[in-house]
Design an enzyme around this catalytic site. Structure first.
Site, PDB file in Angstrom:
ATOM      1  N   ARG A  54       0.819  -1.236   0.000  1.00 35.40           N
ATOM      2  CA  ARG A  54       0.000   0.000   0.000  1.00 35.40           C
ATOM      3  C   ARG A  54       0.845   1.274   0.000  1.00 35.40           C
ATOM      4  O   ARG A  54       0.498   2.272   0.623  1.00 35.40           O
ATOM      5  CB  ARG A  54      -0.977   0.028   1.183  1.00 35.40           C
ATOM      6  N   SER A  68     -11.105  -1.335   2.880  1.00 35.85           N
ATOM      7  CA  SER A  68     -10.460  -1.599   4.172  1.00 35.85           C
ATOM      8  C   SER A  68      -9.974  -0.299   4.773  1.00 35.85           C
ATOM      9  O   SER A  68      -9.263   0.465   4.121  1.00 35.85           O
ATOM     10  CB  SER A  68      -9.258  -2.525   3.995  1.00 35.85           C
ATOM     11  N   GLU A  91      -5.411   2.800   6.321  1.00 34.07           N
ATOM     12  CA  GLU A  91      -5.005   2.626   4.924  1.00 34.07           C
ATOM     13  C   GLU A  91      -5.606   3.753   4.088  1.00 34.07           C
ATOM     14  O   GLU A  91      -4.977   4.288   3.188  1.00 34.07           O
ATOM     15  CB  GLU A  91      -5.499   1.277   4.396  1.00 34.07           C
TER      16      GLU A  91
HETATM   17  C1  LIG Z   1     -15.617  -1.595  -1.842  1.00 33.35           C
HETATM   18  C2  LIG Z   1     -14.149  -1.326  -1.950  1.00 33.35           C
HETATM   19  C3  LIG Z   1     -13.261  -2.366  -2.114  1.00 33.35           C
HETATM   20  C4  LIG Z   1     -11.889  -2.136  -2.212  1.00 33.35           C
HETATM   21  N1  LIG Z   1     -11.053  -3.190  -2.377  1.00 33.35           N
HETATM   22  C5  LIG Z   1      -9.716  -2.969  -2.445  1.00 33.35           C
HETATM   23  C6  LIG Z   1      -8.807  -4.070  -2.599  1.00 33.35           C
HETATM   24  O1  LIG Z   1      -9.194  -5.216  -2.705  1.00 33.35           O
HETATM   25  N2  LIG Z   1      -7.481  -3.779  -2.649  1.00 33.35           N
HETATM   26  C7  LIG Z   1      -6.996  -2.510  -2.543  1.00 33.35           C
HETATM   27  O2  LIG Z   1      -5.777  -2.321  -2.592  1.00 33.35           O
HETATM   28  N3  LIG Z   1      -7.835  -1.457  -2.415  1.00 33.35           N
HETATM   29  C8  LIG Z   1      -9.174  -1.656  -2.355  1.00 33.35           C
HETATM   30  N4  LIG Z   1     -10.018  -0.591  -2.211  1.00 33.35           N
HETATM   31  C9  LIG Z   1      -9.455   0.770  -2.090  1.00 33.35           C
HETATM   32  C10 LIG Z   1      -9.291   1.538  -3.397  1.00 33.35           C
HETATM   33  O3  LIG Z   1     -10.221   1.103  -4.380  1.00 33.35           O
HETATM   34  C11 LIG Z   1      -7.890   1.455  -3.958  1.00 33.35           C
HETATM   35  O4  LIG Z   1      -6.929   1.920  -3.032  1.00 33.35           O
HETATM   36  C12 LIG Z   1      -7.749   2.261  -5.249  1.00 33.35           C
HETATM   37  O5  LIG Z   1      -6.534   1.955  -5.843  1.00 33.35           O
HETATM   38  C13 LIG Z   1      -7.839   3.773  -5.046  1.00 33.35           C
HETATM   39  O6  LIG Z   1      -7.962   4.402  -6.310  1.00 33.35           O
HETATM   40  P1  LIG Z   1      -8.777   5.772  -6.497  1.00 33.35           P
HETATM   41  O7  LIG Z   1      -8.663   6.181  -7.907  1.00 33.35           O
HETATM   42  O8  LIG Z   1     -10.148   5.628  -5.976  1.00 33.35           O
HETATM   43  O9  LIG Z   1      -7.945   6.729  -5.587  1.00 33.35           O
HETATM   44  P2  LIG Z   1      -8.495   7.912  -4.646  1.00 33.35           P
HETATM   45  O10 LIG Z   1      -9.286   7.317  -3.537  1.00 33.35           O
HETATM   46  O11 LIG Z   1      -9.129   8.964  -5.456  1.00 33.35           O
HETATM   47  O12 LIG Z   1      -7.129   8.458  -4.069  1.00 33.35           O
HETATM   48  C14 LIG Z   1      -6.355   7.692  -3.158  1.00 33.35           C
HETATM   49  C15 LIG Z   1      -4.977   8.352  -3.090  1.00 33.35           C
HETATM   50  O13 LIG Z   1      -4.367   8.177  -4.367  1.00 33.35           O
HETATM   51  C16 LIG Z   1      -3.974   9.427  -4.899  1.00 33.35           C
HETATM   52  N5  LIG Z   1      -4.122   9.356  -6.358  1.00 33.35           N
HETATM   53  C17 LIG Z   1      -5.211   8.984  -7.060  1.00 33.35           C
HETATM   54  N6  LIG Z   1      -4.928   9.031  -8.393  1.00 33.35           N
HETATM   55  C18 LIG Z   1      -3.650   9.433  -8.506  1.00 33.35           C
HETATM   56  C19 LIG Z   1      -2.763   9.696  -9.620  1.00 33.35           C
HETATM   57  N7  LIG Z   1      -3.164   9.560 -10.881  1.00 33.35           N
HETATM   58  N8  LIG Z   1      -1.510  10.123  -9.347  1.00 33.35           N
HETATM   59  C20 LIG Z   1      -1.091  10.288  -8.072  1.00 33.35           C
HETATM   60  N9  LIG Z   1      -1.868  10.076  -7.000  1.00 33.35           N
HETATM   61  C21 LIG Z   1      -3.129   9.651  -7.208  1.00 33.35           C
HETATM   62  C22 LIG Z   1      -4.878  10.460  -4.256  1.00 33.35           C
HETATM   63  O14 LIG Z   1      -4.257  11.718  -4.212  1.00 33.35           O
HETATM   64  C23 LIG Z   1      -5.063   9.857  -2.865  1.00 33.35           C
HETATM   65  O15 LIG Z   1      -4.018  10.239  -1.994  1.00 33.35           O
HETATM   66  C24 LIG Z   1     -11.405  -0.805  -2.127  1.00 33.35           C
HETATM   67  C25 LIG Z   1     -12.312   0.253  -1.980  1.00 33.35           C
HETATM   68  C26 LIG Z   1     -13.660   0.008  -1.888  1.00 33.35           C
HETATM   69  C27 LIG Z   1     -14.613   1.157  -1.746  1.00 33.35           C
END
Ligand SMILES: Cc1cc2nc3c(=O)[nH]c(=O)nc-3n(C[C@H](O)[C@H](O)[C@H](O)COP(=O)(O)OP(=O)(O)OC[C@H]3O[C@@H](n4cnc5c(N)ncnc54)[C@H](O)[C@@H]3O)c2cc1C
Length: 304
Positions: free
Chosen positions: A177, A227, A297
């Site tokens: 992570r 999570s 996380e």
């Molecule tokens: C129901 C559910 C299930 C999930 N299951 C998992 C799982 O199995 N495994 C897992 O690892 N995660 C899981 N997640 C968490 C999440 O989906 C992941 O961490 C995902 O990768 C976050 O992507 P995002 O685009 O939504 O990022 P955001 O939530 O928009 O941002 C998260 C962080 O990433 C940064 N960020 C986003 N895009 C960029 C970019 N292009 N460049 C630089 N920084 C950036 C943001 O600034 C922020 O700090 C889950 C979430 C939910 C709601």
């Protein structure tokens, strides 16, 4: 931030693809929680992004990048300064042989689906992760024994004060992570993934199986950010929370899921303050009863 018309001045200087003033962010997050951004700006080209970040640096305007908002808790006071989103042109996906190139704004599920369609294996684990490719690399998202680190070979990144650069897998420092992007304000624009040839039917069957496991174990029927806590060494956060007797613990409309104690769900209208109070209570009680100190996380962003 200089002067009360800083937003108008920024829009005039940057000329972004789209923008909105005082935009409530709850609708941009999977938690359905979050106050307004002073200014939400969507950029659709690298030049726009460069102009925007340079302008913000010059004027002392804070900014942060939001992906699909699935791993964030945005506080009720919203975000000071500019929230940047990457527009549709940052969501392109192309495939050449076993290499898949995807823009940061592409949903991970779509990237996984594209790989499956081309008979490429390696992204089955990602098909149920609701974030973007960019957020996935930033967080080194993973599930069921695989993570982005296994497939990413290189990435195009924008670094404030540096410009556009290409980073190798090693330079991305992908770990549990975590990635170098978290320590350098790097914005991921595009990633190159190397996959392995496979059978489309088998790939789809695997995706279906993993997604069924998710539906069975996770409270997908409620808004959440996945999570809440990182996995501590030698234990599972969800299990510790359960052992501490906190399953179903509720503060206002925020609840430790009764289905999966590692998730906090929004029962409808929860505030960030309620979620934060619940997080602190969980950490304190888990520590008291098990000796483990849980680290969040999800990214907690914004002002009170
Ligand atoms: C129901 C559910 C299930 C999930 N299951 C998992 C799982 O199995 N495994 C897992 O690892 N995660 C899981 N997640 C968490 C999440 O989906 C992941 O961490 C995902 O990768 C976050 O992507 P995002 O685009 O939504 O990022 P955001 O939530 O928009 O941002 C998260 C962080 O990433 C940064 N960020 C986003 N895009 C960029 C970019 N292009 N460049 C630089 N920084 C950036 C943001 O600034 C922020 O700090 C889950 C979430 C939910 C709601």
């Amino acid at each position: 931030m200089k002067g009360e018309n800083w937003r108008e001045a920024l829009i005039a200087a940057v000329k972004p693809y789209r923008f909105r003033y005082d935009e409530p962010l709850a609708g941009y997050t999977s938690f359905r929680i979050g106050g307004p951004a002073d200014l939400l700006v969507e950029v659709n080209t690298r030049a726009e992004l460069d102009r925007l970040v340079r302008y913000c640096a010059g004027e002392g305007i804070p900014w942060l990048l939001l992906g699909r908002g699935t791993n964030v808790l945005i506080k009720d006071g919203g975000i000071c300064g500019v929230v940047i989103r990457l527009g549709p042109d940052f969501g392109r996906i192309t495939v050449e042989g076993v290499e898949l190139r995807a823009g940061a704004a592409a949903p991970l599920a779509l990237v996984a689906e594209t790989a499956a369609r081309h008979g490429l294996s390696g992204l089955e684990f990602a098909s149920g992760i609701p974030g973007s490719l960019g957020g996935g690399v930033y967080m080194n998202a993973g599930a069921y024994g695989n993570e982005m680190k296994d497939v990413v070979v290189a990435a195009e990144v924008y670094r404030p004060g540096v410009g556009f650069t290409r980073l190798t897998r090693e330079e991305l420092e992908l770990a549990y992570r975590s990635s170098v992007l978290q320590r350098t304000d790097g914005i991921l624009l595009e990633a190159l993934l190397r996959l392995t040839p496979g059978d489309e039917t088998a790939i789809r069957a695997k995706m279906k199986e993993l997604n069924a496991r998710r539906r069975e174990k996770q409270p997908l029927e409620y808004p959440s950010a996945g999570s809440v806590f990182k996995r501590p060494a030698g234990a599972y956060a969800g299990r510790l929370i359960e052992v501490a007797g906190l399953k179903g613990k509720t503060v206002g409309k925020a609840q430790v899921s009764t289905k999966h104690a590692g998730f906090i769900i929004n029962l409808g209208g929860a505030t960030a303050q309620e979620v934060l109070a619940l997080i602190e209570e969980v950490r304190a009680v888990v520590f008291q009863r098990t000796g483990y100190w849980l680290e969040p996380e999800l990214r907690i962003l914004g002002r009170e």
